[in-house]
Motif scaffolding. Structure first.
Motif, short mmCIF file in Angstrom:
data_model
loop_
_atom_site.label_atom_id
_atom_site.label_comp_id
_atom_site.label_asym_id
_atom_site.label_seq_id
_atom_site.Cartn_x
_atom_site.Cartn_y
_atom_site.Cartn_z
N PRO A 117 0.81 -1.23 0.00
CA PRO A 117 0.00 0.00 0.00
C PRO A 117 0.84 1.27 0.00
O PRO A 117 0.46 2.27 -0.62
CB PRO A 117 -0.82 -0.13 1.29
N TYR A 118 1.97 1.24 0.67
CA TYR A 118 2.85 2.41 0.74
C TYR A 118 3.31 2.80 -0.67
O TYR A 118 3.23 3.97 -1.08
CB TYR A 118 4.05 2.10 1.62
N LEU A 119 3.79 1.80 -1.41
CA LEU A 119 4.26 2.07 -2.77
C LEU A 119 3.11 2.51 -3.68
O LEU A 119 3.30 3.35 -4.57
CB LEU A 119 4.96 0.84 -3.33
N LEU A 120 1.93 1.95 -3.47
CA LEU A 120 0.77 2.34 -4.27
C LEU A 120 0.42 3.81 -4.03
O LEU A 120 0.14 4.55 -4.98
CB LEU A 120 -0.42 1.45 -3.93
N LEU A 121 0.47 4.24 -2.79
CA LEU A 121 0.16 5.65 -2.48
C LEU A 121 1.22 6.58 -3.08
O LEU A 121 0.89 7.66 -3.59
CB LEU A 121 0.08 5.84 -0.97
N ILE A 122 2.47 6.17 -3.01
CA ILE A 122 3.52 6.99 -3.63
C ILE A 122 3.30 7.10 -5.13
O ILE A 122 3.46 8.17 -5.73
CB ILE A 122 4.91 6.41 -3.31
N ALA A 123 2.90 5.97 -5.75
CA ALA A 123 2.63 5.99 -7.19
C ALA A 123 1.47 6.93 -7.51
O ALA A 123 1.49 7.65 -8.52
CB ALA A 123 2.32 4.58 -7.68
N LEU A 124 0.45 6.96 -6.66
CA LEU A 124 -0.67 7.88 -6.87
C LEU A 124 -0.21 9.33 -6.78
O LEU A 124 -0.64 10.18 -7.56
CB LEU A 124 -1.76 7.62 -5.84
N ALA A 125 0.67 9.60 -5.83
CA ALA A 125 1.17 10.97 -5.68
C ALA A 125 1.99 11.41 -6.88
O ALA A 125 2.02 12.59 -7.23
CB ALA A 125 2.01 11.08 -4.40
N LEU A 126 2.67 10.44 -7.52
CA LEU A 126 3.56 10.77 -8.63
C LEU A 126 2.88 10.63 -9.99
O LEU A 126 3.54 10.85 -11.01
CB LEU A 126 4.80 9.87 -8.59
N ARG A 127 1.62 10.24 -10.01
CA ARG A 127 0.91 10.13 -11.29
C ARG A 127 0.65 11.53 -11.81
O ARG A 127 -0.12 12.29 -11.25
CB ARG A 127 -0.40 9.37 -11.10
N HIS A 128 1.31 11.87 -12.90
CA HIS A 128 1.29 13.23 -13.43
C HIS A 128 1.50 14.24 -12.31
O HIS A 128 0.65 15.10 -12.05
CB HIS A 128 -0.04 13.54 -14.13
N PRO A 129 2.63 14.12 -11.60
CA PRO A 129 2.78 14.93 -10.38
C PRO A 129 2.87 16.41 -10.64
O PRO A 129 2.58 17.20 -9.75
CB PRO A 129 4.11 14.41 -9.80
N PHE A 130 3.23 16.81 -11.83
CA PHE A 130 3.42 18.23 -12.07
C PHE A 130 2.41 18.76 -13.09
O PHE A 130 2.61 19.80 -13.71
CB PHE A 130 4.85 18.50 -12.55
N THR A 131 1.32 18.00 -13.29
CA THR A 131 0.26 18.46 -14.18
C THR A 131 -1.07 18.33 -13.45
O THR A 131 -1.31 17.35 -12.74
CB THR A 131 0.21 17.59 -15.46
N PRO A 132 -2.01 19.26 -13.59
CA PRO A 132 -1.82 20.48 -14.37
C PRO A 132 -0.71 21.34 -13.77
O PRO A 132 -0.54 21.33 -12.56
CB PRO A 132 -3.18 21.18 -14.27
N PRO A 133 0.05 22.03 -14.61
CA PRO A 133 1.21 22.72 -14.10
C PRO A 133 0.84 23.76 -13.06
O PRO A 133 -0.10 24.53 -13.23
CB PRO A 133 1.82 23.37 -15.35
N ALA A 134 1.61 23.71 -11.96
CA ALA A 134 1.41 24.74 -10.95
C ALA A 134 1.96 26.06 -11.47
O ALA A 134 2.73 26.12 -12.42
CB ALA A 134 2.13 24.34 -9.66
N ARG A 135 1.53 27.13 -10.82
CA ARG A 135 2.07 28.42 -11.21
C ARG A 135 3.56 28.45 -10.99
O ARG A 135 4.08 27.82 -10.07
CB ARG A 135 1.39 29.53 -10.40
N ARG A 136 4.26 29.19 -11.81
CA ARG A 136 5.70 29.27 -11.71
C ARG A 136 6.09 29.78 -10.33
O ARG A 136 5.56 30.78 -9.85
CB ARG A 136 6.24 30.21 -12.78
N GLY A 137 6.99 29.07 -9.68
CA GLY A 137 7.42 29.46 -8.36
C GLY A 137 6.60 28.88 -7.23
O GLY A 137 6.77 29.27 -6.08
N GLU A 138 5.72 27.94 -7.52
CA GLU A 138 4.87 27.34 -6.48
C GLU A 138 5.36 25.94 -6.15
O GLU A 138 5.58 25.12 -7.04
CB GLU A 138 3.43 27.29 -6.95
N LEU A 139 5.55 25.67 -4.88
CA LEU A 139 6.00 24.37 -4.43
C LEU A 139 4.80 23.45 -4.20
O LEU A 139 3.71 23.89 -3.87
CB LEU A 139 6.79 24.50 -3.13
#
Length: 575
Positions: free
Chosen positions: A281-303
């Motif tokens: 389950p731990y790895l599954l949750l990490i995979a969910l977090a990383l599924r298209h992790p940077f889309t939709p793109p955050a505003r420039r300069g946003e963490l």
């Protein structure tokens, strides 16, 4: 989203208390192992003696010994030795929670902090009298300070990451005195914490690599890069003298070997949990977090959580493993601080799961409402009775809002939060056997208290003792009562006075003279030192092997984990 400060406070405080409780459980396990014993005997020396030692050995741990000096001066004991690590581990759990709350929302921080607290690796080093838990706390604090400094640089405030658009036009905009002051203070605090952290252990400098990747993934503006580069450059300048000194003490890590094929898997299980029930389950949750992790793109300069946690989790271990292929420097404990990235990603994955479930539930409810409305209007071929359809009122689901429509009687945010806490509790219960075993002194490489107790039972006052090799003296240095009254036959100058870890021994000729007048001799040896394959380069160590092997015969032997106590008597003259 409006975030209430009490929610953040609870999200941070609960993991701190949980980590402290888990670390306190079994902290007095009844014995120090070799590395802890070094901390114990060095930190109790005078400050000039510590400074003298660092010129020849253990410079990489120098700041830690200086920090431990007043702690052990107040109460020299095993609990006091481990208490700073316990406090640091508890602080790290809270800092991980604060990061999650800042980058996402309070419940993500709560889950991440609790996941960190119940991870057996975190609990292990919470009870270790070495610097690694303090380094992990410093890295977590510096990462949180990075997020705040970036926010101040972008002109934002509040929880949830940076808010600046990063337009280069902002570089020319007037900056108020208070904003400029906050900016400078933020970056100075960041640089100061990173500098102290890398002085606690120089391999923590790899956190700069992770932070640079975070800024790149978040597409930070030029001003942020400029300020971060200044802070990072100052850290490297502070680290340079230590790096130069420690490079001359490289023999301290000569025992390390190049990482093998199972290194990555072992580290993965250490970060996420060794049991299969938790790992999957731990790895599954990490995979969910990383599924298209940077889309939709955050505003420039946003963490975001992925932009911060993924580089933290991957880059320091990967860099150290890559270097160790050619120059062995890797050990799991040297990258303990990267562990913080795993619970952050898992908590972010759990948040995505909750949001997906909410969307499914809302869509299903809309379909049900449409179907129910259609039946009421056309199922009997007549118009609905206005009296039977009061419309939305103060008690209806529509009045409570979409967030509360999924679970009747309990607000969904709290229901989801409690469900996540329950899942973490189950993970903790499944790992209880691992945590319980870790509190057994036998799980450490050795137990010097047992060696000292065996010596106290079998050695008489005045008995000569020979340590083979000289580092075997650590049991006598950590627990001197067990060797009280015995004669250290090879010692020329005690460890604190000589500026060494284990004392300075006499030369080969003098040692031969001392051994010549003995009829019986106790040898406290490392197991490898009694094997025929051991060929020491030190002349004194070679004399020990030669004289004991040629002139004495073993009479009795007592084996303890990590050490062998053997009684020798002089060989009878040949007829």
């Amino acid at each position: 989203m409006v975030v209430k400060r009490p929610q953040v406070a609870v999200a941070v405080l609960v993991p701190v208390l949980v980590m402290f409780g888990i670390g306190l459980w079994g902290i007095d396990r009844g014995g120090m192992w070799r590395d802890e014993a070094v901390t114990f005997q060095v930190a109790r020396r005078s400050l000039p003696q510590i400074w003298q030692l660092l010129h020849s050995v253990d410079a990489v741990h120098g700041l830690y010994y200086l920090l431990m000096h007043p702690v052990l001066a107040l109460h020299p004991g095993e609990v006091a030795l481990r208490l700073p690590s316990l406090c640091a581990a508890a602080a790290t759990a809270g800092l991980v929670a604060a990061l999650g709350a800042r980058l996402a929302r309070p419940r993500v921080g709560l889950w991440a902090g609790l996941l960190y607290a119940v991870t057996p690796m975190a609990g292990h080093f919470a009870q270790e009298g070495r610097s690694y838990a303090l380094v992990a706390a410093g890295v977590a604090a510096s990462t949180l300070l990075l997020a705040r400094a970036v926010t101040a640089d972008a002109g934002g405030d509040g929880i949830g990451g940076g808010t600046g658009d990063g337009d280069e036009d902002q570089e020319d905009a007037p900056v108020g005195r208070l904003a400029r002051h906050a900016r400078v203070v933020g970056w100075c605090a960041y640089g100061g914490v990173v500098a102290v952290t890398v002085l606690l252990h120089e391999f923590a400098v790899l956190i700069l690599l992770a932070h640079a990747a975070t800024l790149a993934l978040a597409r930070m503006p030029r001003r942020v890069w400029r300020d971060w580069t200044c802070a990072a450059g100052a850290v490297l300048l502070v680290l340079l003298p230590l790096a130069l000194v420690s490079s001359g003490q490289a023999e301290q890590v000569a025992w390390l070997r190049p990482p093998g094929g199972g290194t990555v898997e072992r580290l993965l299980r250490s970060f996420t949990g060794p049991t299969q029930l938790v790992l999957g389950p731990y790895l599954l949750l990490i995979a969910l977090a990383l599924r298209h992790p940077f889309t939709p793109p955050a505003r420039r300069g946003e963490l975001s959580v992925p932009t911060v946690a993924l580089p933290l989790l991957l880059l320091p271990p990967a860099a150290l493993i890559a270097v160790s292929r050619h120059w062995p420097l890797y050990d799991d404990r040297y990258v303990l601080y990267a562990l913080a990235g795993a619970p952050l990603l898992a908590a972010a994955g759990a948040e995505r799961l909750v949001l997906a479930a909410r969307r499914v539930g809302l869509a299903r409810r809309e379909v049900d409402d449409l179907m129910r409305g259609g039946l009421m209007r056309g199922g009997l071929g007549g118009a609905p009775d206005p009296a039977s359809d009061p419309g939305p009122g103060p008690g209806s689901d529509s009045d409570r809002g979409p967030g509360s429509a999924l679970v009747r009687g309990v607000r969904v945010p709290y229901a989801a939060t409690l469900a996540g806490v329950l899942a973490i509790t189950l993970a903790f219960v499944s790992q209880l056997p691992v945590l319980r075993e870790d509190r057994d002194p036998a799980r450490r490489p050795d137990n010097l208290a047992v060696v000292s107790a065996a010596a106290a039972q079998r050695m008489d006052p005045g008995d000569p003792v020979l340590f083979l090799p000289s580092l075997g003296r650590r049991s006598a240095l950590a627990y001197p009562k067990g060797f009280h009254g015995t004669r250290d036959i090879a010692l020329a100058e005690p460890a604190p006075v000589s500026g060494t870890l284990y004392g300075r021994e006499t030369g080969p000729d003098e040692l031969r003279r001392r051994l010549a007048g003995l009829d019986r001799l106790w040898v406290v040896a490392e197991p490898y030192a009694l094997k025929p394959a051991w060929d020491p380069s030190d002349p004194t160590e070679r004399v020990k092997l030669t004289v004991v092997g040629e002139e004495f015969v073993p009479r009795a032997e007592f084996v303890r984990k990590g050490s062998i106590l053997r009684l020798y008597v002089r060989r009878a003259p040949a007829m």
